[in-house]
Write an enzyme that holds these catalytic residues in place. Structure first.
Site: not given
Ligand SMILES: NC(=O)C1=CN([C@@H]2O[C@H](COP(=O)(O)OP(=O)(O)OC[C@H]3O[C@@H](n4cnc5c(N)ncnc54)[C@H](O)[C@@H]3O)[C@@H](O)[C@H]2O)C=CC1
Ligand SMILES: O=C([O-])CC(=O)C(=O)O
Length: 324
Positions: A157, A185
């Site tokens: 952000d 967030h």
């Molecule tokens: N804070 C932020 O600014 C942001 C946060 N996110 C969040 O990050 C997270 C991951 O996003 P992506 O990589 O796109 O998702 P994704 O679905 O591509 O990958 C998530 C991975 O986590 C694994 N996983 C699930 N439970 C698990 C556990 N207990 N232990 C270890 N691994 C586990 C899954 O098998 C999968 O491979 C989501 O919750 C998303 O919303 C995404 C973008 C920005």
């Molecule tokens: O918006 C979502 O769900 C993924 C995220 O946290 C971001 O891009 O800031």
């Protein structure tokens, strides 16, 4: 000295794929050798092993080892940096808080595993959404780890806000400083330009642009990316995680600050104990909330609204039994 032990959860996911190669190349910790420990759910261990093979194939001079685990205790053993990425992403039309129940349950056992097995100086960044409340859950299950070693990612952000301000004013991104993200967030976050500077000078932007354009654009950017890409931000999220840890470990620049979700000590009227985004600096040893900033009535109402949402999320996970 053996390399830094870095545990990354969700290693086979989209953020994991954009993150691991940059860590191994030195983008996060500079010239420090690294030992990567990847945690995945059993069904995704094969994919994580494929990523590990590719990491090896890069022949990164700084990469000492890469191991894949499906057990949190082993994965966090001796971890000095833990990046908690593994969690479900939201889809179109969802709010991040819709993930509370499904994802919250991941962070209690991982917090406990960090408590039991991580290094004494571990630093934890929670990326998985809803990041602030997941960080609160993890920290509450790690009573022996000082709470200030847990943080939640609002750096994406922050970077979005810096980029939007640069685009609006024609400034270079590198000349923008002192932007702040307050609160959660989520769409209630408050991206604040009141103290921002361009080339060291206060910023003059009109308040209608700030209220009607800048704030909603930054706060809704995650949803806009999902709409456009059909999947949530990945490379920009990985980049923000790299920026967050780099500034935490190597220190923020002397004339700037960044934003991070940290456990509130009551600063700026944010109730103690919740994980809220603040303006923070680091001298390399830990985050410190920037103090003494003036908060006007507009900022106060925006911060209060986001804090109210954080309190609701805290109460929701408490009623699910995820925090005491
Ligand atoms: N804070 C932020 O600014 C942001 C946060 N996110 C969040 O990050 C997270 C991951 O996003 P992506 O990589 O796109 O998702 P994704 O679905 O591509 O990958 C998530 C991975 O986590 C694994 N996983 C699930 N439970 C698990 C556990 N207990 N232990 C270890 N691994 C586990 C899954 O098998 C999968 O491979 C989501 O919750 C998303 O919303 C995404 C973008 C920005
Ligand atoms: O918006 C979502 O769900 C993924 C995220 O946290 C971001 O891009 O800031």
């Amino acid at each position: 000295m053996p390399g830094m032990r870095i545990t990354v959860t969700g290693a086979a996911g989209q953020i994991g794929y954009a993150l691991l190669f940059r860590i191994a190349s030195g983008a996060m910790l500079g010239d420090e050798p690294v030992r990567l420990r990847l945690l995945e759910v059993p069904a995704a261990v094969g994919a994580a092993e494929g990523t590990a093979m590719e990491l090896v194939d890069c022949a990164f001079p700084l990469l000492e080892s890469v191991d894949v685990f499906d057990d949190a205790g082993t994965a966090f053993d001796g971890a000095q940096i833990a990046l908690l990425v593994g969690a479900r992403p939201r889809g179109p039309g969802m709010e991040r808080s819709d993930l509370l129940e499904a994802n919250g349950a991941i962070f209690a056992p991982q917090g406990a595993a960090i408590n039991a097995r991580a290094a004494d100086d571990v630093r934890v960044l929670v990326v998985g959404n809803p990041a602030n409340t997941n960080a609160l859950i993890a920290a509450s299950h790690a009573p022996d780890v000082p709470a200030d070693r847990f943080s939640a990612m609002t750096r994406l952000d922050h970077n979005r806000a810096v980029a939007q301000l640069a685009a609006r004013t024609g400034a270079r991104v590198g000349d923008v400083s002192r932007v702040t993200i307050w609160g959660n967030h989520s769409t209630t976050q408050f991206p604040d330009l009141a103290h921002a500077r361009i080339s060291g000078e206060p910023v003059a932007v009109d308040s209608s642009w700030v209220e009607d354009d800048f704030i909603p654009t930054v706060a809704r950017r995650g949803a806009a990316i999902i709409e456009a890409r059909g999947a949530s931000s990945a490379a920009s999220a990985a980049n923000a995680a790299i920026d967050h840890v780099r500034d935490w470990v190597q220190g923020t620049s002397p004339h700037d600050w960044t934003s991070a979700g940290v456990i509130s000590d009551g600063a700026y009227g944010v109730p103690e104990g919740i994980v809220s985004s603040f303006p923070v600096t680091s001298d390399g040893t830990g985050w410190r909330i920037v103090d003494g900033l003036e908060i006007d009535a507009f900022a106060r109402s925006r911060i209060d609204a986001s804090v109210a949402e954080l309190l609701e999320e805290r109460d929701a996970v408490r009623s699910l039994g995820l925090i005491p």
